[in-house]
Design an enzyme around this catalytic site. Structure first.
Site, PDB file in Angstrom:
ATOM      1  N   ASP A  96       0.542  -0.969  -0.084  1.00 43.42           N
ATOM      2  CA  ASP A  96       0.280  -0.002  -0.086  1.00 43.42           C
ATOM      3  C   ASP A  96       0.960   0.958   0.775  1.00 43.42           C
ATOM      4  OD1 ASP A  96      -1.680   1.555  -0.038  1.00 43.42           O
ATOM      5  OD2 ASP A  96      -2.838   1.314   2.225  1.00 43.42           O
ATOM      6  N   PHE A 130      -5.077   4.392   0.615  1.00 43.20           N
ATOM      7  CA  PHE A 130      -6.522   3.507   0.369  1.00 43.20           C
ATOM      8  C   PHE A 130      -5.878   3.008  -1.051  1.00 43.20           C
ATOM      9  CE2 PHE A 130      -8.577   8.254   1.213  1.00 43.20           C
ATOM     10  CZ  PHE A 130      -8.273   7.411   2.405  1.00 43.20           C
ATOM     11  N   HIS A 131      -4.339   2.473  -1.492  1.00 44.18           N
ATOM     12  CA  HIS A 131      -3.994   2.077  -2.623  1.00 44.18           C
ATOM     13  C   HIS A 131      -3.865   0.018  -2.226  1.00 44.18           C
ATOM     14  CE1 HIS A 131      -2.779   5.925  -4.251  1.00 44.18           C
ATOM     15  NE2 HIS A 131      -4.299   5.565  -4.227  1.00 44.18           N
ATOM     16  N   PRO A 132      -4.325  -0.809  -1.590  1.00 45.54           N
ATOM     17  CA  PRO A 132      -4.009  -2.386  -1.076  1.00 45.54           C
ATOM     18  C   PRO A 132      -4.222  -3.360  -2.149  1.00 45.54           C
ATOM     19  CG  PRO A 132      -6.592  -1.618  -0.449  1.00 45.54           C
ATOM     20  CD  PRO A 132      -5.869  -0.098  -0.719  1.00 45.54           C
TER      21      PRO A 132
END
Length: 553
Positions: free
Chosen positions: A313, A488-490
């Site tokens: 992330d 918010f980039h898993p």
């Protein structure tokens, strides 16, 4: 029910799922069932761009996940938003359209041995669904001839991409200060080399959010062969074992209206539940690390150590500066008169702060000159708050968030029980490596360098967080843990790879190793996180997958 079995069942009506539903149902001879645990996207705040403030942390639209306490964040646990509605994360995200860098995809090709993932082979899949404002017809008067953009962008697709509808003196000054610090301006972050400073392009149409539900489901809503079920939570996949020992996914058990319903697919089940949801469902279905599954009383159908591992992330470090002599969102939105003006401008013009993405100005650069490529991304905002969803600060301020695009820390997603109602354990393991901590410290020093340039002088910026008293790399890395948050980039929790790779979950056509009739199509399949925001790459992944599925490959 139109047809049972369906030809295809898609689990998750998010960014990837909506595109897949559109593409697969375009063949009227194939039946498609799209399953979404959340409700319809008929909630006003989904569509007003600034409404992300009311969607994140709202159970109407958000899964409401929390991370485990993280050592690199000095023991803090973070809110971990994931979209729970038609459109998924595209209904609550920052709307930034960003592909990453060409080297990301060339690296995927090298890691997997499949040239189809290279930049040159992926570019057509980015363009296929783009409706880019620069290709609307006439030349943009600010850039002159726009013909060069047709080589890089599409103008006939469903996903509307526009420039932002606002301007702030603080942001203009920061861009000039970045120029003074050696970061050149750019008019296109999506050419394959995103180095530079400029305004982000956004997935909006005429001042409204343009999520994947609007882009891909709306045009397909009258198709007789497409069935969409909302408020339908997949409990587990149905996998059958043949006499020869081969396993095939043939459907899913769905909790709908209080009842458990089994739906079946004659061709494929496609998991598009995201980097958290997809590994969670796989593990609940008996596909995952055997010791983990056994510890929760789940029968092991396929021992796959990589399911839920390799979580990556982007962690943004939010440096906040108080300012003077400037209009800031803090001062505008903290008064009744200011709020009234903001609302009126949006009603009349669909512009101004209510049309804002969370971040407006971006910059990509290197954390130090020895880096061969841009490894930092800035999200610059004319406002400040402790975290999204919380109140703005009562003083005029701006935020320069900066994140390491290529973190070396790895985390995991693991079931906590055998009950689908129990959220999984999410452990991103931020700032776990010496390299990530060093880059965090370098990032904060670079922000200070930019804010000290002449272009910012008239606003008299004063560092509020982390604070000028912290100077050493050790101090700054520790303070980064106090002020950083997820962007918010898993990704990466069901990564693609060769069959002999023990950590790979899917092959290069996204088919789950050892389970026929099952694919994963979402951000979880990325072997390494891209150098930018993840929504656009997820759409590209879905575009490729749709072609392969329809071709039976």
């Amino acid at each position: 029910m139109p047809r049972d079995p369906f030809d295809y069942i898609i689990v998750g009506a998010g960014t990837a799922g909506c595109l897949l539903a559109n593409r697969l149902s375009a063949d009227p001879t194939k039946s498609v069932l799209l399953l979404e645990a959340g409700k319809k996207d008929n909630y006003l705040w989904i569509h007003v761009p600034v409404g992300y403030l009311y969607c994140i942390g709202n159970p109407r639209t958000d899964w409401m996940f929390q991370t485990e306490p993280t050592a690199g964040l000095n023991g803090r646990s973070l809110r971990y938003p994931r979209g729970k509605t038609l459109g998924g994360c595209s209904s609550i995200n920052g709307m930034i359209y960003m592909r990453g860098q060409a080297r990301d995809y060339d690296n995927w090709a090298a890691l997997t041995g499949d040239e189809d993932w290279s930049w040159d082979k992926s570019l057509p899949d980015f363009k296929a669904h783009e409706h880019h404002y620069k290709l609307d017809g006439g030349a943009d008067p600010k850039i002159g001839d726009n013909s060069r953009f047709s080589d890089l962008h599409g103008g006939d697709g469903e996903l509307r991409i526009e420039k932002q509808r606002l301007r702030w003196d603080l942001l203009e000054a920061f861009a000039k200060a970045a120029n003074e610090a050696g970061i050149e301006s750019t008019d296109d972050f999506n050419s394959g080399d995103n180095a530079g400073v400029g305004y982000f392009e956004v997935t909006q149409k005429s001042g409204w959010r343009w999520n994947s539900s609007k882009a891909f489901l709306r045009p397909a809503r009258d198709r007789k062969n497409l069935t969409v079920w909302t408020e339908s939570h997949v409990e587990r996949l149905v996998v059958e074992t043949a006499e020869d020992g081969t396993k095939r996914c043939v459907g899913a058990v769905v909790r709908r209206g209080g009842d458990a319903v089994t739906v079946r697919a004659s061709r494929e089940v496609i998991l598009s539940a995201g980097a958290i949801g997809s590994p969670h469902i796989l593990q609940l279905s008996g596909i995952g690390p055997a010791p983990l599954l056994k510890s929760h009383g789940i029968e092991v159908l396929k021992d796959m150590p990589g399911v839920g591992e390799n979580l990556q992330d982007h962690l943004q470090i939010r440096a906040i500066y108080k300012v003077e002599n400037a209009k800031s969102m803090n001062t505008m939105a903290n008064s009744l008169v200011g709020k009234a003006k903001i609302g009126l401008e949006y009603v009349l013009k669909r512009s101004g702060p209510m049309s804002m993405a969370p971040s407006q100005l971006g910059a990509f650069t290197r954390s130090d000159p020895s880096r061969p490529h841009a490894n930092l991304e800035y999200h610059v905002q004319p406002l400040s708050l402790d975290a999204f969803g919380e109140d703005l600060h009562p003083f005029p301020a701006m935020t320069a968030s900066v994140c390491n695009l290529n973190p070396t820390s790895r985390g995991h997603v693991r079931i906590k029980s055998n009950r689908v109602e129990d959220a999984p354990k999410i452990a991103p393991n931020y700032l776990a490596t010496d390299e990530d901590r060093l880059i965090a410290a370098q990032s904060l020093k670079q922000v200070r360098e930019i804010m000290a340039k002449p272009a910012m002088a008239r606003f008299k910026p004063t560092e509020w967080k982390p604070g000028v008293q912290f100077q050493t790399d050790e101090d700054l890395a520790r303070l980064a843990g106090d002020i950083a948050n997820t962007i918010f980039h898993p990704t990466g929790t069901a990564r693609m790879g060769r069959a002999e790779d023990p950590g790979a979950v899917v092959d290069t056509h996204l088919r789950v190793h050892g389970i026929k009739g099952l694919r994963v199509v979402d951000a979880s399949v990325m072997p390494e996180i891209v150098s930018g925001n993840t929504n656009a790459p997820t759409l590209m992944i879905a575009e490729k997958a749709a072609r392969w599925i329809l071709a039976g490959s």
